[in-house]
Design a protein around this motif. Structure first.
Motif, short mmCIF file in Angstrom:
data_model
loop_
_atom_site.label_atom_id
_atom_site.label_comp_id
_atom_site.label_asym_id
_atom_site.label_seq_id
_atom_site.Cartn_x
_atom_site.Cartn_y
_atom_site.Cartn_z
N UNK A 60 0.84 -1.20 0.00
CA UNK A 60 0.00 0.00 0.00
C UNK A 60 0.87 1.25 0.00
N UNK A 61 1.73 1.37 1.02
CA UNK A 61 2.47 2.62 1.21
C UNK A 61 3.66 2.75 0.26
N UNK A 62 4.00 1.69 -0.46
CA UNK A 62 4.99 1.83 -1.52
C UNK A 62 4.53 2.87 -2.55
N UNK A 63 3.21 3.02 -2.66
CA UNK A 63 2.61 3.99 -3.60
C UNK A 63 2.16 5.26 -2.88
N UNK A 64 2.83 5.61 -1.79
CA UNK A 64 2.31 6.64 -0.89
C UNK A 64 2.17 8.02 -1.53
N UNK A 65 2.95 8.31 -2.55
CA UNK A 65 2.79 9.61 -3.22
C UNK A 65 1.43 9.72 -3.91
N UNK A 66 0.82 8.59 -4.24
CA UNK A 66 -0.50 8.59 -4.88
C UNK A 66 -1.63 8.55 -3.86
N UNK A 67 -1.27 8.49 -2.57
CA UNK A 67 -2.25 8.39 -1.49
C UNK A 67 -1.93 9.40 -0.39
N UNK A 68 -1.29 10.49 -0.75
CA UNK A 68 -0.71 11.36 0.28
C UNK A 68 -1.71 12.37 0.82
N UNK A 69 -2.82 11.85 1.36
CA UNK A 69 -3.82 12.75 1.95
C UNK A 69 -3.32 13.33 3.28
N UNK A 70 -2.31 12.71 3.89
CA UNK A 70 -1.71 13.26 5.11
C UNK A 70 -0.79 14.44 4.81
N UNK A 71 -0.43 14.59 3.53
CA UNK A 71 0.42 15.70 3.08
C UNK A 71 1.75 15.74 3.84
N UNK A 72 2.44 14.60 3.81
CA UNK A 72 3.71 14.48 4.50
C UNK A 72 4.86 14.41 3.49
N UNK A 73 6.07 14.52 4.00
CA UNK A 73 7.26 14.27 3.20
C UNK A 73 7.41 12.75 3.08
N UNK A 74 7.07 12.22 1.92
CA UNK A 74 6.98 10.77 1.76
C UNK A 74 8.33 10.07 1.80
N UNK A 75 9.42 10.82 1.69
CA UNK A 75 10.75 10.21 1.77
C UNK A 75 11.33 10.29 3.18
N UNK A 76 10.61 10.93 4.08
CA UNK A 76 11.07 11.08 5.46
C UNK A 76 10.47 9.95 6.29
N UNK A 77 11.29 8.98 6.66
CA UNK A 77 10.75 7.80 7.34
C UNK A 77 10.17 8.15 8.71
N UNK A 78 10.69 9.20 9.35
CA UNK A 78 10.13 9.59 10.64
C UNK A 78 8.71 10.12 10.48
N UNK A 79 8.49 10.91 9.43
CA UNK A 79 7.13 11.40 9.17
C UNK A 79 6.21 10.24 8.79
N UNK A 80 6.71 9.34 7.98
CA UNK A 80 5.90 8.16 7.61
C UNK A 80 5.52 7.38 8.87
N UNK A 81 6.48 7.18 9.75
CA UNK A 81 6.24 6.41 10.97
C UNK A 81 5.23 7.10 11.88
#
Length: 440
Positions: A60-81
């Protein structure tokens, strides 16, 4: 942001809204303001070598740029976590299309032309985990303390699992006596509060929506637009594994029509972004005993073929159909309990998907679905009875000349077997096509 699917309405809500409908009662879409670069295809492919990043492992989250309703930095693992809900990357991780020779033989199509994608290898055993990851992510984002759902089984298992993982409460409304014990036991195991309803799934859904609205719950059924976002990754993964070479058909079992809706939305977005140039056709396979979409779409009720009609569907026809079912005391009835749904909550989104893809809807019998389920097993894959609809649905549509022999087809197997007695009973009846009865 969220937007009403009715073009005549078009009401918008902030992304933090927990509404599942607009004020006029129409379903909502998650909308994104930016067009993602097609270069992301390479990023997604590279993430399959996850290098220990669970969000890259996740299907799912491998495609996170296409699901970024949280509007986070998708390459920042801390934000993802911090924001993204994941079961250690397990959701969707093992889901991809496979060739299954014995299934192709049953269908009557070249093995090279039929792909079947088992979603039962998700952690709770069904496709629901794709959408539950995103729905519970949004629930967490808005600070929900309790998630609520109605279920024929798989939703309860997935919701209970994610709720337990996130330390939030989960209420599950079920139609009493109509859920496979293997599914229900999962919900109990994960600590969900079960509420039994005297009625069917449609009755359970109504009560669960009332609970969510009146008692600070967060709905995680597929009427929730964030559930649909995660389920878009099912066709994303299929297309990626086919190197973005678009098949002629994508085939789903039809229940509440959340998968049909999510696939349609995924294809609309990919086409709009220029990521695909061809639109595959969607085929929805209902059970003969729960055939609402097929009946209405094919004009079997009052002779009118129900269509999305560019956002102006004849909703009165749907109401009349439901009233007719009630007047005759007809309730959905099939052993494939996952699709035993008479009032598909996403019927309008489903119609939109079928219109966009020039799709079709049809029905298959319980005995046919059991054959489909069993032939998948003969290829070393496990699936539940409802998933068998995808296999035998392709066979039926080929026999009718709708799917051609040289078409490329992806069939979605939505869940794994959780009703232990179905295959036992099937194989103990020597009349069944693939039966292998025990020997004394």
């Amino acid at each position: 942001y969220l937007k009403c699917i009715d073009p005549q309405c078009g009401m918008e809500y902030p992304i933090e809204s927990t509404n599942v409908q607009c004020e006029k009662g129409h379903l909502l879409d998650v909308k994104y303001k930016h067009t993602p670069s097609e270069n992301l295809k390479e990023v997604f492919y590279d993430r399959r070598n996850s290098q220990g990043n669970i969000f890259n492992e996740s299907g799912v989250w491998r495609f996170r740029e296409l699901l970024n309703f949280c509007q986070i930095d998708t390459e920042n693992i801390e934000e993802c976590s911090k924001f993204l809900v994941s079961l250690d990357g397990a959701e969707g991780r093992l889901s991809k299309p496979y060739h299954m020779a014995k299934a192709s033989e049953l269908v009557g199509i070249s093995n090279d032309n039929l792909w079947l994608q088992p979603e039962g290898y998700n952690p709770s055993g069904s496709f629901k985990d794709n959408g539950m990851a995103t729905a519970v992510t949004h629930a967490k984002m808005v600070g929900a303390k309790k998630i609520v759902c109605a279920s024929t089984g798989n939703t309860s298992a997935s919701a209970g699992m994610f709720a337990a993982n996130e330390g939030i409460n989960c209420d599950v409304y079920i139609p009493a006596g109509q859920i496979a014990p293997g599914k229900l036991s999962q919900a109990y195991q994960f600590g969900a509060q079960i509420l039994e309803i005297d009625g069917n799934f449609d009755d359970a859904l109504k009560q669960s929506l009332d609970d969510a609205q009146n008692h600070d719950g967060y709905t995680v059924n597929s009427v929730n637009p964030f559930r649909i976002e995660g389920q878009k990754t099912i066709p994303f993964r299929a297309l990626e594994y086919l190197n973005w070479e678009v098949p002629d058909w994508i085939v789903y079992p039809g229940g509440a029509l959340g998968n049909t809706s999510s696939c349609g939305k995924a294809l609309m977005e990919l086409y709009e972004w220029g990521w695909i140039k061809k639109i595959p056709r969607i085929a929805v396979i209902n059970s003969e005993g729960a055939s609402t979409l097929s009946d209405l779409y094919n004009g079997k009720f009052e002779g009118e073929e129900l269509r999305w009609n560019k956002g102006k569907p004849n909703t009165e026809l749907i109401t009349k159909y439901y009233d007719d079912l009630d007047a005759k005391g007809i309730r959905p009835k099939t052993k494939a309990t996952a699709i035993q749904i008479g009032r598909p909550a996403n019927i309008l989104k489903g119609l939109r998907a079928l219109e966009f893809t020039n799709g079709v809807a049809t029905t298959v019998s319980d005995s046919e679905m059991l054959d489909g389920m069993s032939v998948v097993g003969l290829n070393g894959f496990d699936c539940e009875m409802a998933s068998g609809a995808s296999v035998v649905g392709v066979k039926k549509l080929m026999n009718e000349g709708i799917i051609k022999k040289d078409d490329t087809v992806v069939g979605i197997l939505t869940g794994r077997q959780k009703d232990a007695m179905l295959p036992v009973d099937y194989h103990n009846n020597p009349q069944n096509k693939f039966a292998k009865p025990p020997k004394n």
